[in-house]
Write a protein that holds these residues in place. Structure first.
Motif, PDB file in Angstrom:
ATOM      1  N   ASN A  36      -3.242  -8.340  -7.654  1.00 36.09           N
ATOM      2  CA  ASN A  36      -2.867  -9.299  -6.624  1.00 36.09           C
ATOM      3  C   ASN A  36      -1.378  -9.622  -6.701  1.00 36.09           C
ATOM      4  O   ASN A  36      -0.702  -9.716  -5.673  1.00 36.09           O
ATOM      5  CB  ASN A  36      -3.695 -10.576  -6.754  1.00 36.09           C
ATOM      6  CG  ASN A  36      -3.309 -11.603  -5.713  1.00 36.09           C
ATOM      7  OD1 ASN A  36      -3.269 -11.332  -4.532  1.00 36.09           O
ATOM      8  ND2 ASN A  36      -2.995 -12.807  -6.182  1.00 36.09           N
ATOM      9  N   ALA A  39       0.467  -6.854  -5.192  1.00 34.87           N
ATOM     10  CA  ALA A  39       0.295  -6.871  -3.738  1.00 34.87           C
ATOM     11  C   ALA A  39       1.212  -7.908  -3.097  1.00 34.87           C
ATOM     12  O   ALA A  39       1.765  -7.672  -2.010  1.00 34.87           O
ATOM     13  CB  ALA A  39      -1.163  -7.150  -3.379  1.00 34.87           C
ATOM     14  N   GLN A  40       1.405  -9.049  -3.753  1.00 33.62           N
ATOM     15  CA  GLN A  40       2.301 -10.076  -3.230  1.00 33.62           C
ATOM     16  C   GLN A  40       3.747  -9.582  -3.218  1.00 33.62           C
ATOM     17  O   GLN A  40       4.489  -9.823  -2.261  1.00 33.62           O
ATOM     18  CB  GLN A  40       2.188 -11.369  -4.043  1.00 33.62           C
ATOM     19  CG  GLN A  40       0.831 -12.017  -3.986  1.00 33.62           C
ATOM     20  CD  GLN A  40       0.391 -12.339  -2.576  1.00 33.62           C
ATOM     21  OE1 GLN A  40       1.159 -12.780  -1.744  1.00 33.62           O
ATOM     22  NE2 GLN A  40      -0.873 -12.083  -2.284  1.00 33.62           N
ATOM     23  N   ASP A  42       4.588  -6.463  -3.037  1.00 32.84           N
ATOM     24  CA  ASP A  42       4.610  -5.400  -2.038  1.00 32.84           C
ATOM     25  C   ASP A  42       4.832  -5.963  -0.635  1.00 32.84           C
ATOM     26  O   ASP A  42       5.591  -5.396   0.161  1.00 32.84           O
ATOM     27  CB  ASP A  42       3.308  -4.603  -2.108  1.00 32.84           C
ATOM     28  CG  ASP A  42       3.370  -3.326  -1.304  1.00 32.84           C
ATOM     29  OD1 ASP A  42       4.370  -2.604  -1.407  1.00 32.84           O
ATOM     30  OD2 ASP A  42       2.399  -3.050  -0.582  1.00 32.84           O
ATOM     31  N   VAL A  43       4.204  -7.076  -0.321  1.00 27.88           N
ATOM     32  CA  VAL A  43       4.373  -7.699   0.993  1.00 27.88           C
ATOM     33  C   VAL A  43       5.831  -8.098   1.202  1.00 27.88           C
ATOM     34  O   VAL A  43       6.422  -7.824   2.262  1.00 27.88           O
ATOM     35  CB  VAL A  43       3.445  -8.938   1.133  1.00 27.88           C
ATOM     36  CG1 VAL A  43       3.830  -9.794   2.320  1.00 27.88           C
ATOM     37  CG2 VAL A  43       1.997  -8.510   1.217  1.00 27.88           C
ATOM     38  N   GLN A  44       6.430  -8.727   0.201  1.00 31.94           N
ATOM     39  CA  GLN A  44       7.820  -9.161   0.323  1.00 31.94           C
ATOM     40  C   GLN A  44       8.764  -7.963   0.426  1.00 31.94           C
ATOM     41  O   GLN A  44       9.715  -7.971   1.210  1.00 31.94           O
ATOM     42  CB  GLN A  44       8.214 -10.031  -0.882  1.00 31.94           C
ATOM     43  CG  GLN A  44       7.368 -11.260  -1.073  1.00 31.94           C
ATOM     44  CD  GLN A  44       7.356 -12.186   0.125  1.00 31.94           C
ATOM     45  OE1 GLN A  44       8.341 -12.342   0.819  1.00 31.94           O
ATOM     46  NE2 GLN A  44       6.211 -12.795   0.382  1.00 31.94           N
ATOM     47  N   LYS A  46       8.065  -5.031   1.603  1.00 32.71           N
ATOM     48  CA  LYS A  46       7.885  -4.419   2.922  1.00 32.71           C
ATOM     49  C   LYS A  46       8.687  -5.191   3.961  1.00 32.71           C
ATOM     50  O   LYS A  46       9.349  -4.588   4.820  1.00 32.71           O
ATOM     51  CB  LYS A  46       6.394  -4.411   3.278  1.00 32.71           C
ATOM     52  CG  LYS A  46       6.074  -4.005   4.701  1.00 32.71           C
ATOM     53  CD  LYS A  46       6.106  -2.506   4.878  1.00 32.71           C
ATOM     54  CE  LYS A  46       5.550  -2.091   6.226  1.00 32.71           C
ATOM     55  NZ  LYS A  46       6.541  -1.794   7.209  1.00 32.71           N
ATOM     56  N   GLN A  47       8.668  -6.496   3.886  1.00 33.04           N
ATOM     57  CA  GLN A  47       9.444  -7.302   4.829  1.00 33.04           C
ATOM     58  C   GLN A  47      10.935  -7.017   4.672  1.00 33.04           C
ATOM     59  O   GLN A  47      11.668  -6.917   5.649  1.00 33.04           O
ATOM     60  CB  GLN A  47       9.177  -8.794   4.625  1.00 33.04           C
ATOM     61  CG  GLN A  47       7.822  -9.233   5.118  1.00 33.04           C
ATOM     62  CD  GLN A  47       7.568 -10.714   4.881  1.00 33.04           C
ATOM     63  OE1 GLN A  47       8.343 -11.406   4.227  1.00 33.04           O
ATOM     64  NE2 GLN A  47       6.466 -11.207   5.406  1.00 33.04           N
ATOM     65  N   ASP A  50      11.770  -3.690   6.189  1.00 33.71           N
ATOM     66  CA  ASP A  50      11.769  -3.769   7.650  1.00 33.71           C
ATOM     67  C   ASP A  50      13.033  -4.444   8.186  1.00 33.71           C
ATOM     68  O   ASP A  50      13.468  -4.156   9.297  1.00 33.71           O
ATOM     69  CB  ASP A  50      10.538  -4.525   8.151  1.00 33.71           C
ATOM     70  CG  ASP A  50       9.248  -3.753   7.935  1.00 33.71           C
ATOM     71  OD1 ASP A  50       9.311  -2.542   7.658  1.00 33.71           O
ATOM     72  OD2 ASP A  50       8.171  -4.370   8.032  1.00 33.71           O
ATOM     73  N   LYS A 135      11.983 -14.961  -2.467  1.00 36.01           N
ATOM     74  CA  LYS A 135      10.529 -14.775  -2.530  1.00 36.01           C
ATOM     75  C   LYS A 135      10.171 -13.605  -3.435  1.00 36.01           C
ATOM     76  O   LYS A 135       9.193 -13.676  -4.195  1.00 36.01           O
ATOM     77  CB  LYS A 135       9.958 -14.546  -1.130  1.00 36.01           C
ATOM     78  CG  LYS A 135       9.961 -15.767  -0.253  1.00 36.01           C
ATOM     79  CD  LYS A 135       9.417 -15.451   1.124  1.00 36.01           C
ATOM     80  CE  LYS A 135       9.429 -16.650   2.041  1.00 36.01           C
ATOM     81  NZ  LYS A 135       8.912 -16.326   3.375  1.00 36.01           N
TER      82      LYS A 135
END
Length: 188
Positions: A36, A39-40, A42-44, A46-47, A50, A135
């Motif tokens: 987890n 994964a957290q 990974d989300v940041q 990815k942002q 982008d 973050k």
């Protein structure tokens, strides 16, 4: 007397089995927290990935002749995307460190262009990037804290016995490599 010994042995066996189940479940819970945590991150990440093309395009409009810096950022972002698709966590961490260095170079380059610093779009993108970096730093810290707990549990007696039988493997810390610790030299 024989019954008492039998009862004591049965109670000890039941207690040992219950402890084993609890230790195994605790390790599974920690392993899932590690997943987890990643994964957290990974989300940041990815942002951030982008956001980078917009930042590069904005800088390119003002500092187009700084193509080496822009190429580094673009190549580093491509490396991150490839590493993310590969699923290799160590490769992903290394790619992210390279991207962080390239972004630092980009920001240092942008400081040489006052008109770029005054551009509202650039300021917004830079603010978003700064927020994402905060973050990411928090998510890395959380991830590394969970990895510490998980790895400690795997290594300490007596849960190391259950960890060995359950094939639990140590998780990798998200570390900054040595090259990322050095401030990059920006020359004009």
């Amino acid at each position: 007397m024989g019954w008492i010994i039998l009862i004591v042995v049965v109670v000890l066996i039941v207690a040992l089995v219950l402890w084993g189940i609890g230790a195994y479940n605790g390790l599974v819970a920690l392993r899932n927290r590690v997943k987890n945590g990643w994964a957290q991150i990974d989300v940041q990440l990815k942002q951030r990935a982008d956001l980078i093309p917009n930042l590069v395009e904005t800088v390119k409009g003002y500092a187009g002749h700084e193509s080496q810096v822009l190429t580094q950022v673009t190549a580093a972002r491509a490396g991150v995307v490839a590493a993310a698709q590969s699923g290799d966590v160590a490769r992903r961490m290394q790619s992210e460190n390279e991207l962080s260095r390239a972004l630092f170079n980009l920001q240092a380059t942008a400081e040489a262009y006052p008109q770029l610093q005054a551009n509202q779009n650039f300021m917004d993108l830079q603010g978003q990037l700064k927020e994402l970096e905060s973050k990411i730093a928090y998510a890395r810290q959380f991830y590394n804290d969970v990895v510490l707990k998980y790895n400690t549990r795997i290594e300490t007696v007596p849960t190391n016995i259950v960890a060995g039988m359950g094939h639990f493997e140590q998780a990798q810390y998200f570390q900054v490599d040595e090259a990322a610790r050095e401030a990059p030299q920006v020359k004009f």
